[in-house]
Design an enzyme around this catalytic site. Structure first.
Site, PDB file in Angstrom:
ATOM      1  CB  SER A 163      -0.740  -0.056   1.269  1.00  0.00           C
ATOM      2  OG  SER A 163      -0.279   0.409   2.517  1.00  0.00           O
ATOM      3  CG  HIS A 185      -1.008  -5.357   4.370  1.00  0.00           C
ATOM      4  ND1 HIS A 185      -0.719  -4.674   5.392  1.00  0.00           N
ATOM      5  CD2 HIS A 185      -0.353  -4.580   3.350  1.00  0.00           C
ATOM      6  CE1 HIS A 185       0.150  -3.685   5.083  1.00  0.00           C
ATOM      7  NE2 HIS A 185       0.437  -3.673   3.795  1.00  0.00           N
ATOM      8  CD  GLU A 203      -0.406  -1.746   8.851  1.00  0.00           C
ATOM      9  OE1 GLU A 203       0.010  -1.278   9.928  1.00  0.00           O
ATOM     10  OE2 GLU A 203       0.258  -1.915   7.673  1.00  0.00           O
ATOM     11  CD  GLU A 241       2.335  -5.404   7.608  1.00  0.00           C
ATOM     12  OE1 GLU A 241       1.839  -4.831   8.769  1.00  0.00           O
ATOM     13  OE2 GLU A 241       2.781  -4.421   6.806  1.00  0.00           O
ATOM     14  CG  ASP A 268      -2.008   2.228   8.385  1.00  0.00           C
ATOM     15  OD1 ASP A 268      -2.957   3.060   8.081  1.00  0.00           O
ATOM     16  OD2 ASP A 268      -1.070   1.780   7.932  1.00  0.00           O
ATOM     17  CD  GLU A 311       0.272   4.079   9.538  1.00  0.00           C
ATOM     18  OE1 GLU A 311       0.794   3.507  10.628  1.00  0.00           O
ATOM     19  OE2 GLU A 311       0.875   3.922   8.585  1.00  0.00           O
ATOM     20  CG  ASP A 336       2.287   5.512   5.802  1.00  0.00           C
ATOM     21  OD1 ASP A 336       3.374   5.781   5.212  1.00  0.00           O
ATOM     22  OD2 ASP A 336       2.003   4.249   5.625  1.00  0.00           O
ATOM     23  CE  LYS A 346       5.333   2.270   5.683  1.00  0.00           C
ATOM     24  NZ  LYS A 346       4.181   2.507   4.944  1.00  0.00           N
ATOM     25  CG  HIS A 397       7.167  -3.964   9.378  1.00  0.00           C
ATOM     26  ND1 HIS A 397       6.531  -5.102   9.376  1.00  0.00           N
ATOM     27  CD2 HIS A 397       5.781  -3.099   9.398  1.00  0.00           C
ATOM     28  CE1 HIS A 397       5.368  -4.993   9.614  1.00  0.00           C
ATOM     29  NE2 HIS A 397       4.908  -3.904   9.349  1.00  0.00           N
ATOM     30  CE  LYS A 453       3.047   0.787  10.092  1.00  0.00           C
ATOM     31  NZ  LYS A 453       1.772   0.919   9.658  1.00  0.00           N
TER      32      LYS A 453
END
Ligand code: PGA
Ligand code: ZN
Length: 425
Positions: free
Chosen positions: A40, A151, A160, A201, A238, A282, A309, A334, A362, A385
């Protein structure tokens, strides 16, 4: 000095090609690093160079590898590995584009990280110590235990759902609580006849009907594991809202309903009220929807951590702009969104200087490299995270933190800064 820079194509946790880079010094010391990859991704991320064409679904990275083995190798030979800022800026200048599109951010970041490792190895210093010096703390970790969005192949649109230790006596103590909660969640899912298969994840990817059901499951797992929600274990999510934003209607299409930005804000607020253990959210709005991001932060920013993000992509220029406008109160960091260690350090410093928290992250496509764990300790990152306590490419990050805690001593695990619960009336 640097005697050779070399790269090869390896594979990440999703079976996609990625770059591994090695920097060798004149005394034979070598540093190696593997580059992660997102699913994403934000539109303003530095460019991950992919080969295109037929081979490996177009995802090959042989062009990026070649750029390392030819141009970058030539430019860095003979340079001082201890001057990381110079090394990174030589590569930025050599690339010549604003977003590392020519050589590839995957090529440049691999070399940037490998050089840090080579320099640390040469000094016989742990990576976190080489990058960070003294007075270091273990981070608070955020663990994505239910995967949705890009994901997982379920119908949950929020990407998430995370659990995070709040009260803990050490990093290990907090992590044990997370592991217990994770196993309890698995038992609850199995009892309900839901799938306990894992998403990218390491979190479960059950076919739930709604995000609220996922939040309820986390609440139940925390409680049934014997912990107090909001006091010992908190919840974070998130939304990655760019992925359910409808550009035509300017509405958010979330699990069968279409929400105006204000309705979406109320929707989140209802969750905060029902689950006061939610301490962080997030990307509540799309990466281009800065006005509503700002509005949301004005309304809830004093009570909850709001992490940006995709709107800022670890880019210091965008972070500066976000700070000017009051976009959030926390910045996600990131390494591969910006493409060098130096610029990532700049992003962290800028956020901190302005009172923003930083959550180091990550990517959903990961490798066995634990660079991000050391990096988080080095910058006293406060938060990390790195996925669920499952799948080795995730767990290795936490195992590395266990090792670092042993080296630093237990007193380095600070308590979380969040209030134990918040009244939203
Ligand atoms: P990604 O997801 O690595 O797939 O981009 C992580 C995130 O959105 O925070
Ligand atoms: Zn995100």
């Amino acid at each position: 000095t640097i005697s050779q820079v070399h790269a090869r194509e390896i594979f990440d946790s999703r079976g996609n090609p990625t770059v591994e880079a090695e920097v060798t010094l004149s005394d034979g010391t070598m540093g190696r690093a593997e580059v992660p990859s997102g699913a994403s991704t934000g539109e303003k991320e530095a460019v991950e160079l992919r080969d295109g064409g037929e081979r490996l679904g177009g995802k090959g990275v042989l062009k990026a590898v070649k750029n390392v083995n030819t141009e970058i190798n030539k430019a860095l030979q003979g340079l001082d590995p201890f001057n990381q800022g110079h090394i990174d800026h030589v590569m930025i200048d050599l690339d010549g584009t604003p977003n590392k599109a020519r050589l590839g951010a995957n090529a440049i970041l691999g070399v940037s990280m490998a050089n840090v490792r080579a320099a640390a190895n040469e000094q016989h210093t742990p990576l976190y110590r080489y990058l960070g010096g003294t007075d270091l703390e273990l981070p608070q970790t955020f663990h994505n235990v239910i995967n949705g969005g890009e994901h997982a192949d379920n119908d949950i649109d929020i990407q998430e759902f995370m659990i995070t230790p709040i009260e803990r006596t050490s990093f290990r103590d907090g992590f044990e609580k997370i592991v217990n909660t994770y196993h309890t969640l698995k038992r609850i899912l199995a009892k309900r006849g839901e799938s306990t298969g894992l998403g990218d994840e390491g979190g479960f990817a059950p076919n739930l009907k709604s995000s609220e059901e996922a939040l309820q499951l986390l609440h139940d797992a925390i409680t049934q594991a014997g912990y107090k929600p909001g006091k010992e274990i908190g919840i974070a999510f998130d939304a990655a809202a760019s992925y359910f934003y409808n550009k035509d209607t300017k509405k958010y299409d979330l699990e069968g309903h279409s929400y105006t930005p204000d309705e979406l804000s109320d929707h989140y607020a209802a969750w905060f009220k029902k689950f006061p253990e939610i301490i962080s959210i997030e990307d509540p709005y799309s990466e281009d929807d800065w006005d509503n991001f700002v509005k949301f932060t004005k309304k809830y920013g004093s009570q909850i951590q709001i992490v940006a993000d995709d709107p800022v992509c670890t880019n210091p220029q965008l972070i500066a702009e976000a700070i000017k406008r009051g976009l959030a109160n926390s910045i996600l960091i990131k390494l591969n969104q910006i493409g060098t260690v130096t610029e990532t350090l700049e992003a962290v410093r800028l956020a901190r200087k302005n009172g923003y928290t930083t959550m180091i992250s990550h990517r959903s496509g990961e490798t066995g490299d634990t660079f991000v764990a050391d990096f988080t300790v080095a910058v006293n990152g406060g938060e990390l995270k790195a996925g669920a306590p499952a799948r080795s490419e995730r767990v290795e990050k936490y195992n590395q933190l266990l090792r670092i805690e042993e080296q630093l001593g237990q007193d380095s695990s600070r308590l979380a800064r969040f209030p134990d619960s918040v009244d939203y009336d």
